[in-house]
Design an enzyme around this catalytic site. Structure first.
Site, PDB file in Angstrom:
ATOM      1  N   GLU A  46      24.195  -4.067   0.721  1.00  0.00           N
ATOM      2  CA  GLU A  46      23.130  -4.598   1.834  1.00  0.00           C
ATOM      3  C   GLU A  46      23.285  -3.625   2.935  1.00  0.00           C
ATOM      4  OE1 GLU A  46      22.927  -8.705   4.755  1.00  0.00           O
ATOM      5  OE2 GLU A  46      25.012  -7.754   4.458  1.00  0.00           O
ATOM      6  N   TRP A  47      22.047  -3.395   3.475  1.00  0.00           N
ATOM      7  CA  TRP A  47      21.844  -2.465   4.738  1.00  0.00           C
ATOM      8  C   TRP A  47      21.748  -3.530   5.857  1.00  0.00           C
ATOM      9  CZ3 TRP A  47      17.783   0.578   7.488  1.00  0.00           C
ATOM     10  CH2 TRP A  47      18.247   1.099   8.489  1.00  0.00           C
ATOM     11  N   ARG A  48      22.686  -3.533   6.813  1.00  0.00           N
ATOM     12  CA  ARG A  48      22.727  -4.090   8.091  1.00  0.00           C
ATOM     13  C   ARG A  48      22.012  -3.414   9.268  1.00  0.00           C
ATOM     14  NH1 ARG A  48      25.914  -8.577   9.298  1.00  0.00           N
ATOM     15  NH2 ARG A  48      25.382  -8.137  11.629  1.00  0.00           N
ATOM     16  N   ARG A  82      20.231  -8.678  10.994  1.00  0.00           N
ATOM     17  CA  ARG A  82      20.966  -9.944  11.403  1.00  0.00           C
ATOM     18  C   ARG A  82      20.655  -9.979  12.831  1.00  0.00           C
ATOM     19  NH1 ARG A  82      20.673 -12.597   8.651  1.00  0.00           N
ATOM     20  NH2 ARG A  82      22.377 -12.198   7.224  1.00  0.00           N
ATOM     21  N   GLU A  86      22.475 -15.109  15.295  1.00  0.00           N
ATOM     22  CA  GLU A  86      23.175 -15.638  14.080  1.00  0.00           C
ATOM     23  C   GLU A  86      24.437 -14.592  13.827  1.00  0.00           C
ATOM     24  OE1 GLU A  86      21.165 -17.083  10.644  1.00  0.00           O
ATOM     25  OE2 GLU A  86      19.750 -18.456  11.994  1.00  0.00           O
ATOM     26  N   HIS A 143      23.334 -18.809   9.367  1.00  0.00           N
ATOM     27  CA  HIS A 143      24.674 -18.680   9.866  1.00  0.00           C
ATOM     28  C   HIS A 143      25.125 -19.289  11.042  1.00  0.00           C
ATOM     29  CE1 HIS A 143      23.096 -15.073   7.440  1.00  0.00           C
ATOM     30  NE2 HIS A 143      24.167 -14.864   7.426  1.00  0.00           N
ATOM     31  N   LYS A 170      20.874 -18.732   1.117  1.00  0.00           N
ATOM     32  CA  LYS A 170      22.264 -18.364   1.538  1.00  0.00           C
ATOM     33  C   LYS A 170      22.540 -19.054   2.854  1.00  0.00           C
ATOM     34  CE  LYS A 170      24.714 -14.586   3.614  1.00  0.00           C
ATOM     35  NZ  LYS A 170      24.434 -13.155   4.274  1.00  0.00           N
ATOM     36  N   ARG A 212      34.894 -17.239  -1.059  1.00  0.00           N
ATOM     37  CA  ARG A 212      34.337 -16.035  -1.488  1.00  0.00           C
ATOM     38  C   ARG A 212      34.888 -15.754  -3.000  1.00  0.00           C
ATOM     39  NH1 ARG A 212      32.294 -13.064   2.820  1.00  0.00           N
ATOM     40  NH2 ARG A 212      32.760 -13.859   4.799  1.00  0.00           N
ATOM     41  N   SER A 231      31.686  -6.824   7.425  1.00  0.00           N
ATOM     42  CA  SER A 231      30.607  -7.130   8.313  1.00  0.00           C
ATOM     43  C   SER A 231      30.764  -8.286   8.742  1.00  0.00           C
ATOM     44  CB  SER A 231      29.382  -6.988   7.630  1.00  0.00           C
ATOM     45  OG  SER A 231      29.167  -7.873   6.459  1.00  0.00           O
ATOM     46  N   GLN A 235      35.969 -10.925   4.864  1.00  0.00           N
ATOM     47  CA  GLN A 235      35.677 -10.297   3.907  1.00  0.00           C
ATOM     48  C   GLN A 235      36.808  -9.701   3.352  1.00  0.00           C
ATOM     49  OE1 GLN A 235      32.527  -7.770   4.862  1.00  0.00           O
ATOM     50  NE2 GLN A 235      30.780  -9.513   5.006  1.00  0.00           N
TER      51      GLN A 235
END
Length: 253
Positions: A46-48, A82, A86, A143, A170, A212, A231, A235
């Site tokens: 994922e590129w944030r 993002r 959120e 989120h 999600k 998770r 991120s 995590q």
């Protein structure tokens, strides 16, 4: 359940897929980070783009996107901006948000695009339709960094994402207690029975780590792991989560 298959990766089948986010702020940081993450062999990346110092600038972001695509040529790439509402790094207007996501889809460099389902409810469905016409898969997301909604609200939000046409649904929430964690897991199990689309859920922070790891049982199809850095709260480093998921999978087969 219908799986979403991208570059040979089947989301919604078997062991939850591991997605590692890129959060570098500059071009140099991102290239270095991307090379490190590639060696971790994630299922998805994922590129944030909101973490990138020029993330709201569509032209500069798309140029950076081209570079990232070149590094992850065979690994599915999720494009995410993002918003600050959120938990993201920067604000963005609705018009700029729509423009950025549509332009990213048109490049052909991304496989999936994250759309915040409740960013602008009047425009979300049309935006999702537009992105799908460009040939990308849409991850509708929501989120909550300050709370865990009720089970009913969480299920309703996921059902809304389903109804507006997203391929993947999600939801991320913040637990305040063990009961909050169990509420998220309950909502996930319930939603697994109400849709044939892959669902991704997570309870963030230390209190939510279990969410998770138990996706193969509860029904969450993807887990987000820390690469160079996390991120989102809670995590787990990618190598540790891969070992744990494999161990759990052995007990199910």
């Amino acid at each position: 359940m219908k799986t979403v298959e991208i570059k040979g990766i089947k989301i919604g089948e078997g062991i939850p897929k591991i997605c590692i986010p890129l959060t570098g702020k500059t071009k140099e940081e991102l290239i270095k980070e991307a090379e490190t993450v590639k060696n971790m062999k994630p299922d998805l990346v994922e590129w944030r783009a909101d973490c990138y110092e020029e993330g709201e600038n569509s032209e500069n972001s798309l140029e950076m996107l081209k570079t990232i695509r070149g590094i992850f040529d065979t690994i599915p790439l999720l494009f995410t901006f993002r918003t600050d509402k959120e938990g993201g790094d920067r604000p963005i207007t609705c018009a700029d948000y729509v423009n950025l996501l549509e332009n990213a889809a048109k490049t052909g460099f991304v496989d999936l695009i994250d759309v915040e389902a409740f960013f602008d409810t009047a425009k979300t469905k049309k935006l999702i339709e537009s992105l799908k016409k460009c040939g990308v898969f849409v991850v509708a997301s929501n989120h909550h960094f300050d709370r865990t909604p009720s089970i009913e609200e969480m299920v309703n939000r996921l059902e809304t994402m389903d109804s507006i046409g997203a391929h993947i649904l999600k939801l991320a929430v913040m637990p305040r207690s063990e009961e909050d964690l169990m509420s998220l897991l309950t909502a996930t199990v319930m939603m697994k029975k109400r849709t044939d689309k892959p669902v991704i859920t997570m309870s963030m922070g230390k209190a939510g780590v279990l969410s998770r790891l138990c996706g193969e049982t509860a029904g969450s199809a993807v887990t987000f792991a820390a690469g160079v850095k996390a991120s989102a709260p809670g995590q787990i480093p990618a190598d540790r989560i891969r070992r744990t998921l494999a161990l759990l999978h052995e007990s199910f087969t």
